[in-house]
Design a protein around this motif. Structure first.
Motif, PDB file in Angstrom:
ATOM      1  N   ASN A   1       0.127 -98.824  94.045  1.00 15.89           N
ATOM      2  CA  ASN A   1       1.278 -98.024  94.455  1.00 15.89           C
ATOM      3  C   ASN A   1       2.554 -98.816  94.286  1.00 15.89           C
ATOM      4  OD1 ASN A   1       1.374 -95.352  95.141  1.00 15.89           O
ATOM      5  ND2 ASN A   1       1.439 -95.670  97.312  1.00 15.89           N
ATOM      6  N   ARG A   2       3.265 -99.103  95.369  1.00 16.87           N
ATOM      7  CA  ARG A   2       4.554 -99.768  95.314  1.00 16.87           C
ATOM      8  C   ARG A   2       4.363-101.284  95.321  1.00 16.87           C
ATOM      9  NH1 ARG A   2       9.714 -97.922  96.396  1.00 16.87           N
ATOM     10  NH2 ARG A   2      11.176 -99.369  97.358  1.00 16.87           N
ATOM     11  N   PRO A   3       5.341-102.100  94.827  1.00 18.12           N
ATOM     12  CA  PRO A   3       5.114-103.541  94.770  1.00 18.12           C
ATOM     13  C   PRO A   3       4.931-104.179  96.130  1.00 18.12           C
ATOM     14  CG  PRO A   3       7.405-103.034  94.304  1.00 18.12           C
ATOM     15  CD  PRO A   3       6.647-101.743  94.274  1.00 18.12           C
ATOM     16  N   CYS A   4       5.396-103.519  97.198  1.00 24.14           N
ATOM     17  CA  CYS A   4       5.243-104.112  98.522  1.00 24.14           C
ATOM     18  C   CYS A   4       4.106-103.482  99.297  1.00 24.14           C
ATOM     19  CB  CYS A   4       6.539-103.964  99.330  1.00 24.14           C
ATOM     20  SG  CYS A   4       7.039-102.242  99.570  1.00 24.14           S
ATOM     21  N   THR A   5       3.321-102.561  98.683  1.00 24.76           N
ATOM     22  CA  THR A   5       2.294-101.856  99.425  1.00 24.76           C
ATOM     23  C   THR A   5       0.919-102.132  98.878  1.00 24.76           C
ATOM     24  OG1 THR A   5       2.513 -99.906  98.021  1.00 24.76           O
ATOM     25  CG2 THR A   5       3.843 -99.954 100.027  1.00 24.76           C
TER      26      THR A   5
ATOM     27  N   PHE B   1     -20.091-108.790  88.435  1.00 24.24           N
ATOM     28  CA  PHE B   1     -20.789-107.508  88.305  1.00 24.24           C
ATOM     29  C   PHE B   1     -20.977-107.155  86.834  1.00 24.24           C
ATOM     30  CE2 PHE B   1     -18.483-107.483  92.315  1.00 24.24           C
ATOM     31  CZ  PHE B   1     -19.487-107.136  93.219  1.00 24.24           C
ATOM     32  N   PRO B   2     -21.792-107.936  86.120  1.00 25.92           N
ATOM     33  CA  PRO B   2     -21.975-107.703  84.679  1.00 25.92           C
ATOM     34  C   PRO B   2     -22.654-106.374  84.374  1.00 25.92           C
ATOM     35  CG  PRO B   2     -23.573-109.296  85.490  1.00 25.92           C
ATOM     36  CD  PRO B   2     -22.608-109.068  86.601  1.00 25.92           C
ATOM     37  N   ASN B   3     -23.335-105.789  85.358  1.00 25.05           N
ATOM     38  CA  ASN B   3     -24.049-104.524  85.132  1.00 25.05           C
ATOM     39  C   ASN B   3     -23.103-103.348  84.892  1.00 25.05           C
ATOM     40  OD1 ASN B   3     -23.478-105.110  87.994  1.00 25.05           O
ATOM     41  ND2 ASN B   3     -24.347-103.075  88.389  1.00 25.05           N
ATOM     42  N   ILE B   4     -21.816-103.483  85.266  1.00 22.13           N
ATOM     43  CA  ILE B   4     -20.867-102.382  85.030  1.00 22.13           C
ATOM     44  C   ILE B   4     -19.760-102.792  84.062  1.00 22.13           C
ATOM     45  CG2 ILE B   4     -21.311-101.257  87.251  1.00 22.13           C
ATOM     46  CD1 ILE B   4     -18.745-102.521  88.313  1.00 22.13           C
ATOM     47  N   ARG B   5     -19.903-103.938  83.407  1.00 18.01           N
ATOM     48  CA  ARG B   5     -18.875-104.408  82.476  1.00 18.01           C
ATOM     49  C   ARG B   5     -18.627-103.410  81.357  1.00 18.01           C
ATOM     50  NH1 ARG B   5     -16.301-108.839  80.627  1.00 18.01           N
ATOM     51  NH2 ARG B   5     -17.225-110.224  82.169  1.00 18.01           N
ATOM     52  N   GLU B   6     -19.673-102.752  80.878  1.00 21.99           N
ATOM     53  CA  GLU B   6     -19.524-101.843  79.750  1.00 21.99           C
ATOM     54  C   GLU B   6     -19.086-100.451  80.165  1.00 21.99           C
ATOM     55  OE1 GLU B   6     -19.608-103.110  76.786  1.00 21.99           O
ATOM     56  OE2 GLU B   6     -20.146-105.036  77.695  1.00 21.99           O
ATOM     57  N   ASP B   7     -19.004-100.193  81.460  1.00 25.66           N
ATOM     58  CA  ASP B   7     -18.523 -98.887  81.912  1.00 25.66           C
ATOM     59  C   ASP B   7     -17.056 -98.717  81.535  1.00 25.66           C
ATOM     60  OD1 ASP B   7     -20.992 -98.590  83.002  1.00 25.66           O
ATOM     61  OD2 ASP B   7     -20.350 -98.611  85.098  1.00 25.66           O
ATOM     62  N   GLN B   8     -16.640 -97.476  81.351  1.00 28.75           N
ATOM     63  CA  GLN B   8     -15.245 -97.218  81.038  1.00 28.75           C
ATOM     64  C   GLN B   8     -14.356 -97.580  82.222  1.00 28.75           C
ATOM     65  OE1 GLN B   8     -15.232 -93.069  79.920  1.00 28.75           O
ATOM     66  NE2 GLN B   8     -15.639 -93.527  77.770  1.00 28.75           N
ATOM     67  N   LEU B   9     -13.241 -98.254  81.921  1.00 28.86           N
ATOM     68  CA  LEU B   9     -12.287 -98.664  82.949  1.00 28.86           C
ATOM     69  C   LEU B   9     -11.085 -97.732  82.919  1.00 28.86           C
ATOM     70  CD1 LEU B   9     -11.204-100.703  85.065  1.00 28.86           C
ATOM     71  CD2 LEU B   9     -10.309-102.054  83.146  1.00 28.86           C
ATOM     72  N   VAL B  10     -10.794 -97.116  84.069  1.00 27.59           N
ATOM     73  CA  VAL B  10      -9.642 -96.216  84.206  1.00 27.59           C
ATOM     74  C   VAL B  10      -8.695 -96.819  85.243  1.00 27.59           C
ATOM     75  CG1 VAL B  10      -8.860 -93.903  84.825  1.00 27.59           C
ATOM     76  CG2 VAL B  10     -11.062 -94.209  83.660  1.00 27.59           C
ATOM     77  N   LEU B  11      -7.450 -97.032  84.870  1.00 30.88           N
ATOM     78  CA  LEU B  11      -6.433 -97.535  85.784  1.00 30.88           C
ATOM     79  C   LEU B  11      -5.713 -96.361  86.427  1.00 30.88           C
ATOM     80  CD1 LEU B  11      -4.834-100.347  83.570  1.00 30.88           C
ATOM     81  CD2 LEU B  11      -6.750-100.543  85.173  1.00 30.88           C
ATOM     82  N   ASN B  12      -5.542 -96.423  87.737  1.00 27.90           N
ATOM     83  CA  ASN B  12      -4.934 -95.311  88.462  1.00 27.90           C
ATOM     84  C   ASN B  12      -3.871 -95.849  89.410  1.00 27.90           C
ATOM     85  OD1 ASN B  12      -4.356 -92.943  89.823  1.00 27.90           O
ATOM     86  ND2 ASN B  12      -6.234 -92.970  91.046  1.00 27.90           N
ATOM     87  N   GLY B  13      -2.652 -95.343  89.307  1.00 30.96           N
ATOM     88  CA  GLY B  13      -1.594 -95.796  90.196  1.00 30.96           C
ATOM     89  C   GLY B  13      -0.531 -94.738  90.362  1.00 30.96           C
ATOM     90  N   GLY B  14       0.304 -94.903  91.382  1.00 33.23           N
ATOM     91  CA  GLY B  14       1.380 -93.953  91.609  1.00 33.23           C
ATOM     92  C   GLY B  14       2.611 -94.645  92.144  1.00 33.23           C
ATOM     93  N   SER B  15       3.708 -93.908  92.210  1.00 31.17           N
ATOM     94  CA  SER B  15       4.975 -94.433  92.702  1.00 31.17           C
ATOM     95  C   SER B  15       5.388 -95.619  91.834  1.00 31.17           C
ATOM     96  CB  SER B  15       4.857 -94.812  94.176  1.00 31.17           C
ATOM     97  OG  SER B  15       6.107 -95.128  94.734  1.00 31.17           O
TER      98      SER B  15
END
Length: 282
Positions: A4-8, A82-96
């Motif tokens: 979210n915000r840089p201070c939160t 956690f190498p078992n999920i390394r190949e899973d797709q990575l989705v970045l999610n953020g707001g504000s």
């Protein structure tokens, strides 16, 4: 990843994962099960980021660029554990304010992956399987953010009084000129002038708390008084403000991300705000 915000911190109760994404919703009586949790179908990492918020500790940074490098380093170490999920797709999610630094994280990971593919990455570094980026109601263009602020606080939300609104609209043209000059000639003096005229405090508005009362957060989360937990860090906020981090256009990274196959979902709550953002330059 949610941010979210840089201070939160991303684990505060007014961020998306506490309202809709994560396993719990924060109610007045305490955490309650979330029937619409994303965690039923996905692994969710909520990161206290940048360093200095939530339970995070370590070297403190003051720019979206340096914070993105730290996040990239964190993800490298996370997938070692956690190498078992390394190949899973990575989705970045953020707001504000995530519109600034989540976009930087995506850019940093994308460029890192190119170096790894060429055999020029850091020793031991591996490809991070970045698939897409979700940015909700973002601050990603300081010009557009400043442009629609009077509309938001005077028309949509009616937070400012008549005197404040008249002052805001009277100052706006000169302020937009200062911001454009800072974009065209990004000297410290120009960036400072742009930041000061476009910053929230210029019109007497408090920082963006997203409707949350600070002193109630720890209690609602059930954090014991003996535990140090900083949901909103004034220190981190001041560090980012000291270098005028928000005086930029983070969407400048979008074209290359899209060309490299990284999908981007950019969500806005109000159409008028979306128009203000998209009318800003990339």
């Amino acid at each position: 990843m949610v941010a979210n915000r840089p201070c939160t911190t991303s684990s505060q109760p007014h961020t998306a994962q506490a309202h809709s994404d994560g396993p719990c919703r924060i109610q007045s009586e305490g955490p309650q099960p979330n029937p619409h949790k994303w965690s039923d179908g996905f692994n969710i990492i909520a990161v206290d980021y940048p360093v200095g918020v939530g339970f995070s500790y370590g070297s403190v940074v003051n720019t979206s660029e340096s914070a993105a490098m730290e996040m990239c380093d964190f993800l490298q170490k996370f997938f070692v554990l956690f190498p078992n999920i390394r190949e899973d797709q990575l989705v970045l999610n953020g707001g504000s304010y995530g519109g600034m630094y989540v976009t930087h994280v995506a850019h940093t990971i994308n460029e890192h992956n190119k170096l790894v593919a060429l055999g020029k990455g850091r020793p031991g570094a591996r490809h991070l399987n970045l698939e897409s980026v979700i940015i909700s109601h973002p601050l990603s263009n300081f010009m557009s953010h400043t442009l629609w602020k009077p509309e938001m606080f005077c028309v949509q939300r009616r937070v400012w009084n008549i005197t404040q609104c008249e002052l805001a609209y009277r100052r706006l043209p000169a302020c937009l000129q200062k911001i454009q000059l800072a974009f065209d000639q990004p000297t410290d003096a120009n960036r400072q002038a742009a930041f000061e005229c476009g910053n929230e405090g210029d019109y007497g508005i408090l920082g963006d708390l997203h409707g949350t009362v600070r002193e109630n957060i720890n209690k609602r989360l059930g954090v014991p008084p003996s535990v140090t937990y900083v949901t909103l860090s004034d220190t981190v906020l001041e560090n980012f403000k000291s270098v005028y981090d928000k005086v930029q256009i983070s969407t400048r990274f979008f074209p290359q991300l899209l060309r490299d196959g990284i999908r981007i979902l950019r969500e806005h709550m109000f159409l008028v705000f979306a128009q203000a953002y998209f009318n800003g330059r990339f």
